[in-house]
Design a protein around this motif. Structure first.
Motif, PDB file in Angstrom:
ATOM      1  N   LYS A  94      77.533  -1.873  29.915  1.00 41.95           N
ATOM      2  CA  LYS A  94      76.497  -1.150  30.646  1.00 41.95           C
ATOM      3  C   LYS A  94      77.084  -0.450  31.871  1.00 41.95           C
ATOM      4  N   GLU A  95      76.745   0.819  32.008  1.00 42.42           N
ATOM      5  CA  GLU A  95      77.057   1.604  33.198  1.00 42.42           C
ATOM      6  C   GLU A  95      78.550   1.774  33.457  1.00 42.42           C
ATOM      7  N   VAL A  96      79.392   1.536  32.442  1.00 38.50           N
ATOM      8  CA  VAL A  96      80.831   1.739  32.652  1.00 38.50           C
ATOM      9  C   VAL A  96      81.139   3.231  32.666  1.00 38.50           C
ATOM     10  N   PRO A  97      82.104   3.673  33.441  1.00 35.98           N
ATOM     11  CA  PRO A  97      82.506   5.078  33.405  1.00 35.98           C
ATOM     12  C   PRO A  97      83.051   5.434  32.026  1.00 35.98           C
ATOM     13  N   VAL A  98      82.689   6.605  31.513  1.00 37.08           N
ATOM     14  CA  VAL A  98      83.092   6.990  30.162  1.00 37.08           C
ATOM     15  C   VAL A  98      83.688   8.393  30.158  1.00 37.08           C
ATOM     16  N   LYS A  99      84.531   8.624  29.166  1.00 41.27           N
ATOM     17  CA  LYS A  99      85.067   9.958  28.908  1.00 41.27           C
ATOM     18  C   LYS A  99      84.433  10.488  27.630  1.00 41.27           C
ATOM     19  N   VAL A 100      83.839  11.658  27.715  1.00 45.12           N
ATOM     20  CA  VAL A 100      83.259  12.336  26.547  1.00 45.12           C
ATOM     21  C   VAL A 100      84.177  13.492  26.188  1.00 45.12           C
ATOM     22  N   GLY A 101      84.687  13.466  24.957  1.00 42.45           N
ATOM     23  CA  GLY A 101      85.610  14.506  24.523  1.00 42.45           C
ATOM     24  C   GLY A 101      84.972  15.510  23.593  1.00 42.45           C
ATOM     25  N   MET A 102      85.817  16.332  22.975  1.00 43.61           N
ATOM     26  CA  MET A 102      85.343  17.425  22.133  1.00 43.61           C
ATOM     27  C   MET A 102      84.535  16.940  20.940  1.00 43.61           C
ATOM     28  N   GLU A 103      85.018  15.902  20.270  1.00 40.42           N
ATOM     29  CA  GLU A 103      84.353  15.451  19.049  1.00 40.42           C
ATOM     30  C   GLU A 103      82.894  15.129  19.303  1.00 40.42           C
ATOM     31  N   LEU A 104      82.619  14.358  20.334  1.00 43.15           N
ATOM     32  CA  LEU A 104      81.257  13.932  20.623  1.00 43.15           C
ATOM     33  C   LEU A 104      80.433  15.065  21.235  1.00 43.15           C
ATOM     34  N   PHE A 105      81.027  15.815  22.165  1.00 45.43           N
ATOM     35  CA  PHE A 105      80.264  16.865  22.836  1.00 45.43           C
ATOM     36  C   PHE A 105      79.918  18.008  21.894  1.00 45.43           C
ATOM     37  N   TYR A 106      80.852  18.377  21.028  1.00 39.94           N
ATOM     38  CA  TYR A 106      80.572  19.488  20.105  1.00 39.94           C
ATOM     39  C   TYR A 106      79.504  19.119  19.078  1.00 39.94           C
ATOM     40  N   ARG A 107      79.325  17.835  18.817  1.00 40.28           N
ATOM     41  CA  ARG A 107      78.266  17.389  17.903  1.00 40.28           C
ATOM     42  C   ARG A 107      76.924  17.301  18.621  1.00 40.28           C
ATOM     43  N   GLU A 108      76.931  16.717  19.813  1.00 41.09           N
ATOM     44  CA  GLU A 108      75.671  16.388  20.493  1.00 41.09           C
ATOM     45  C   GLU A 108      75.316  17.328  21.634  1.00 41.09           C
ATOM     46  N   GLY A 109      76.299  18.008  22.203  1.00 41.55           N
ATOM     47  CA  GLY A 109      76.036  18.925  23.301  1.00 41.55           C
ATOM     48  C   GLY A 109      75.559  18.220  24.561  1.00 41.55           C
ATOM     49  N   ALA A 110      74.766  18.939  25.357  1.00 36.77           N
ATOM     50  CA  ALA A 110      74.293  18.404  26.635  1.00 36.77           C
ATOM     51  C   ALA A 110      73.456  17.141  26.462  1.00 36.77           C
ATOM     52  N   TYR A 111      72.892  16.958  25.289  1.00 33.38           N
ATOM     53  CA  TYR A 111      72.048  15.779  25.039  1.00 33.38           C
ATOM     54  C   TYR A 111      72.792  14.476  25.318  1.00 33.38           C
ATOM     55  N   VAL A 112      74.048  14.399  24.876  1.00 30.39           N
ATOM     56  CA  VAL A 112      74.791  13.149  25.059  1.00 30.39           C
ATOM     57  C   VAL A 112      75.058  12.893  26.544  1.00 30.39           C
ATOM     58  N   ILE A 113      75.278  13.955  27.303  1.00 34.93           N
ATOM     59  CA  ILE A 113      75.493  13.795  28.739  1.00 34.93           C
ATOM     60  C   ILE A 113      74.215  13.304  29.414  1.00 34.93           C
ATOM     61  N   GLU A 114      73.091  13.882  29.027  1.00 33.89           N
ATOM     62  CA  GLU A 114      71.805  13.462  29.590  1.00 33.89           C
ATOM     63  C   GLU A 114      71.519  11.997  29.294  1.00 33.89           C
ATOM     64  N   GLN A 115      71.802  11.577  28.063  1.00 30.65           N
ATOM     65  CA  GLN A 115      71.565  10.188  27.687  1.00 30.65           C
ATOM     66  C   GLN A 115      72.454   9.235  28.483  1.00 30.65           C
ATOM     67  N   LEU A 116      73.699   9.584  28.627  1.00 28.00           N
ATOM     68  CA  LEU A 116      74.616   8.734  29.385  1.00 28.00           C
ATOM     69  C   LEU A 116      74.229   8.673  30.859  1.00 28.00           C
ATOM     70  N   LYS A 117      73.823   9.797  31.415  1.00 31.34           N
ATOM     71  CA  LYS A 117      73.408   9.800  32.816  1.00 31.34           C
ATOM     72  C   LYS A 117      72.142   8.981  33.023  1.00 31.34           C
ATOM     73  N   ASN A 118      71.227   9.032  32.063  1.00 35.03           N
ATOM     74  CA  ASN A 118      70.018   8.213  32.152  1.00 35.03           C
ATOM     75  C   ASN A 118      70.338   6.729  32.158  1.00 35.03           C
ATOM     76  N   ARG A 119      71.493   6.378  31.583  1.00 36.10           N
ATOM     77  CA  ARG A 119      71.922   4.985  31.527  1.00 36.10           C
ATOM     78  C   ARG A 119      72.955   4.663  32.617  1.00 36.10           C
ATOM     79  N   ASN A 120      73.107   5.583  33.575  1.00 33.18           N
ATOM     80  CA  ASN A 120      73.949   5.373  34.765  1.00 33.18           C
ATOM     81  C   ASN A 120      75.441   5.230  34.461  1.00 33.18           C
ATOM     82  N   HIS A 121      75.921   5.976  33.473  1.00 36.28           N
ATOM     83  CA  HIS A 121      77.355   6.004  33.188  1.00 36.28           C
ATOM     84  C   HIS A 121      77.996   7.180  33.931  1.00 36.28           C
TER      85      HIS A 121
END
Length: 236
Positions: free
Chosen positions: A26-53
């Motif tokens: 929970k809430e650990v700092p994470v690295k989001v790379g091309m594979e995940l971002f190109y699939r999910e886009g800004a949505y994945v960033i929003e979800q992670l930020k909502n969970r305080n990562h």
């Protein structure tokens, strides 16, 4: 500045979320790379930020300066902690990337760092495939200076190049180091690797660690081991 970023090298947000939940990361700092971002886009960033990562968005932009600047305007609205470009794009591209970040986001500062030479690359590959003669250390130092002159806050580099970069660019110039492995882990496709304890002793600012945790039998225990190594500078 967070010291350890967990690489979410998963193809979907659903798999990423399940991994984080299943292993109580929970809430650990994470690295989001091309594979995940190109699939999910800004949505994945929003979800992670909502969970305080805290988030390092690792897209390694490399294009003409105007295109990179416009891309950074869009990325600035995501309010992540770190984004990156390729230093090989040159100081003007880096300068425009910094401008793009600053032009939109006034409340949240996103750090801009530049990739020097990928940690998957050894000297022979650099010399033969890229036709860049000389040592990796020479090119990493040069690219770090290019990044600093362009206004970057730091670079992505190997642990083994941290001291050299700090000497040439100053101790406040950030170094973020991938290629981190726990002592029991395989190197996989990384060539210039190190343990969390070595990274701490050498003086890097942040490390990125992936498969040593995501492929571990007990990922939470592996993450805690990385934290312990970073804190104490010793390996178990």
């Amino acid at each position: 500045m967070n010291h350890i970023y967990l690489a979410l090298d998963f193809p979907t947000w659903e798999e990423s979320k399940q991994f984080l939940d299943d292993h109580q990361l929970k809430e650990v700092p994470v690295k989001v790379g091309m594979e995940l971002f190109y699939r999910e886009g800004a949505y994945v960033i929003e979800q992670l930020k909502n969970r305080n990562h805290p988030i390092f968005l690792d897209l390694k932009l490399h294009d003409i300066p105007t295109t990179v600047m416009r891309a950074m305007r869009n990325l600035a609205t995501l309010e992540v902690d770190i984004v990156n470009v390729h230093a090989l794009g040159g100081s003007e591209m880096i300068k425009r990337a910094k401008e793009g970040l600053a032009s939109i986001n006034k409340q949240h500062e996103t750090k801009l760092i530049a990739v020097t030479i990928l940690t998957s690359m050894d000297e022979q590959t650099m010399n033969n495939d890229l036709q860049l003669q000389g040592s990796i250390e020479q090119h990493v130092t040069h690219l770090a200076k290019v990044a600093k002159n362009g206004g970057a806050d730091g670079v992505v580099c190997s642990v083994h190049e941290v001291e050299m970069i700090k000497q040439h660019c100053g101790t406040s110039f950030l170094t973020v180091t991938p290629g981190i492995r726990l002592p029991s882990s395989k190197e996989n496709d990384q060539k210039r690797v190190a343990t969390p304890s070595l990274a701490r002793r050498i003086g890097t600012d942040s490390i990125v660690i992936g498969r040593s945790i995501t492929k571990a039998n007990n990922p939470l225990e592996a993450y805690q081991q990385a934290q312990e190594e970073w804190k104490n500078g010793t390996s178990k």
